[in-house]
Enzyme design. Sequence first.
Site, PDB file in Angstrom:
ATOM      1  N   ARG A 182      69.218   9.924 -28.471  1.00 54.77           N
ATOM      2  CA  ARG A 182      69.914  11.101 -27.968  1.00 54.77           C
ATOM      3  C   ARG A 182      71.316  10.730 -27.518  1.00 54.77           C
ATOM      4  O   ARG A 182      72.301  11.116 -28.096  1.00 54.77           O
ATOM      5  CB  ARG A 182      69.136  11.700 -26.785  1.00 54.77           C
ATOM      6  CG  ARG A 182      67.885  12.412 -27.201  1.00 54.77           C
ATOM      7  CD  ARG A 182      66.945  12.574 -26.047  1.00 54.77           C
ATOM      8  NE  ARG A 182      66.361  11.312 -25.680  1.00 54.77           N
ATOM      9  CZ  ARG A 182      65.331  11.185 -24.862  1.00 54.77           C
ATOM     10  NH1 ARG A 182      64.796  12.245 -24.307  1.00 54.77           N
ATOM     11  NH2 ARG A 182      64.836   9.995 -24.600  1.00 54.77           N
TER      12      ARG A 182
ATOM     13  N   LYS B 249      51.830   4.029 -18.507  1.00 56.86           N
ATOM     14  CA  LYS B 249      52.764   5.141 -18.255  1.00 56.86           C
ATOM     15  C   LYS B 249      51.929   6.414 -18.197  1.00 56.86           C
ATOM     16  O   LYS B 249      51.624   7.005 -19.236  1.00 56.86           O
ATOM     17  CB  LYS B 249      53.786   5.180 -19.417  1.00 56.86           C
ATOM     18  CG  LYS B 249      54.950   6.115 -19.205  1.00 56.86           C
ATOM     19  CD  LYS B 249      55.931   5.952 -20.375  1.00 56.86           C
ATOM     20  CE  LYS B 249      56.874   7.134 -20.493  1.00 56.86           C
ATOM     21  NZ  LYS B 249      57.694   7.085 -21.698  1.00 56.86           N
TER      22      LYS B 249
ATOM     23  N   HIS C 275      61.881  16.283 -30.488  1.00 54.63           N
ATOM     24  CA  HIS C 275      60.945  15.515 -31.334  1.00 54.63           C
ATOM     25  C   HIS C 275      60.760  16.219 -32.687  1.00 54.63           C
ATOM     26  O   HIS C 275      60.752  15.571 -33.732  1.00 54.63           O
ATOM     27  CB  HIS C 275      59.561  15.421 -30.670  1.00 54.63           C
ATOM     28  CG  HIS C 275      59.525  14.701 -29.358  1.00 54.63           C
ATOM     29  ND1 HIS C 275      58.977  15.242 -28.225  1.00 54.63           N
ATOM     30  CD2 HIS C 275      59.950  13.453 -29.003  1.00 54.63           C
ATOM     31  CE1 HIS C 275      59.050  14.372 -27.224  1.00 54.63           C
ATOM     32  NE2 HIS C 275      59.645  13.279 -27.666  1.00 54.63           N
TER      33      HIS C 275
ATOM     34  N   SER D 256      61.156  15.091 -22.413  1.00 56.68           N
ATOM     35  CA  SER D 256      59.856  15.573 -21.921  1.00 56.68           C
ATOM     36  C   SER D 256      59.832  15.518 -20.395  1.00 56.68           C
ATOM     37  O   SER D 256      59.289  16.400 -19.742  1.00 56.68           O
ATOM     38  CB  SER D 256      58.722  14.724 -22.484  1.00 56.68           C
ATOM     39  OG  SER D 256      58.713  14.784 -23.887  1.00 56.68           O
TER      40      SER D 256
HETATM   41  P1  ADP Z   1      58.552   7.136 -25.483  1.00 58.17           P
HETATM   42  O1  ADP Z   1      57.816   7.141 -24.188  1.00 58.17           O
HETATM   43  O2  ADP Z   1      57.941   6.277 -26.524  1.00 58.17           O
HETATM   44  O3  ADP Z   1      60.054   6.954 -25.376  1.00 58.17           O
HETATM   45  P2  ADP Z   1      58.986   9.930 -26.077  1.00 58.17           P
HETATM   46  O4  ADP Z   1      57.949  10.903 -26.492  1.00 58.17           O
HETATM   47  O5  ADP Z   1      59.728  10.235 -24.816  1.00 58.17           O
HETATM   48  O6  ADP Z   1      58.249   8.574 -26.051  1.00 58.17           O
HETATM   49  O7  ADP Z   1      60.045   9.745 -27.231  1.00 58.17           O
HETATM   50  C1  ADP Z   1      59.687   9.283 -28.509  1.00 58.17           C
HETATM   51  C2  ADP Z   1      60.939   9.032 -29.286  1.00 58.17           C
HETATM   52  O8  ADP Z   1      61.621  10.271 -29.489  1.00 58.17           O
HETATM   53  C3  ADP Z   1      61.953   8.110 -28.600  1.00 58.17           C
HETATM   54  O9  ADP Z   1      62.621   7.355 -29.589  1.00 58.17           O
HETATM   55  C4  ADP Z   1      62.909   9.071 -27.938  1.00 58.17           C
HETATM   56  O10 ADP Z   1      64.193   8.503 -27.769  1.00 58.17           O
HETATM   57  C5  ADP Z   1      62.924  10.191 -28.960  1.00 58.17           C
HETATM   58  N1  ADP Z   1      63.272  11.472 -28.376  1.00 58.17           N
HETATM   59  C6  ADP Z   1      62.788  12.045 -27.256  1.00 58.17           C
HETATM   60  N2  ADP Z   1      63.379  13.230 -27.019  1.00 58.17           N
HETATM   61  C7  ADP Z   1      64.282  13.395 -28.013  1.00 58.17           C
HETATM   62  C8  ADP Z   1      65.258  14.401 -28.320  1.00 58.17           C
HETATM   63  N3  ADP Z   1      65.456  15.457 -27.537  1.00 58.17           N
HETATM   64  N4  ADP Z   1      65.988  14.232 -29.429  1.00 58.17           N
HETATM   65  C9  ADP Z   1      65.826  13.139 -30.200  1.00 58.17           C
HETATM   66  N5  ADP Z   1      64.960  12.154 -29.967  1.00 58.17           N
HETATM   67  C10 ADP Z   1      64.195  12.275 -28.888  1.00 58.17           C
END
Ligand code: ADP
Length: 161
Positions: free
Chosen positions: A91, A42, A18, A129
Amino acid sequence: MKRNAVYPGTFDPVTYGHIDIIKRAARIFDELVVAVAHNAEKPSLFSTEERVDMLKKSVGHIRNVKIDDFDSLVVKYVKSKGINVIIRGLRMISDFEYEFQMALTNRKLNKNIETIFMMPNESYSYLSSRLIKETASLGANLGAFVPKFVEKKLKEKLWTA
Ligand code: ADP
């Protein structure tokens, strides 16, 4: 006119993936609002306040990055900020289907809002995460995935639960 964007997500917790996307987007836009979703459907490990706080500690020093939270539809929230760009991170190809569906649904809901996808440094492209929470609960060293203070909070949370 200022070019601003919103990066919405759960951030449960924030990872180096992130943070990488936030830094890249902050170089392109005048202001980037990182918006933490309340996400009633969620369940999250960390409360909204904790997730906001961890983001503030991780990226709050970047001049044009603001941290906020929201509990409405993403497009409604983005519009209420007077912004028309959503940033999402991509990703792997496995992210594509879900992100594609969501971007097109959001476009149906508000045709003026564009979703822009950004790719992290390849060394973060496998980070999630969810996996971090799983490995933390097994006692792994998370130094390569999340900032030190996030690792500490994860261990406190998972080991005292
Ligand atoms: P959500 O539940 O909205 O998907 P996340 O916090 O898991 O929330 O992810 C937010 C955004 O960041 C999403 O677009 C996800 O694909 C992206 N994201 C999560 N982890 C990574 C990573 N390691 N590298 C790049 N983008 C990421």
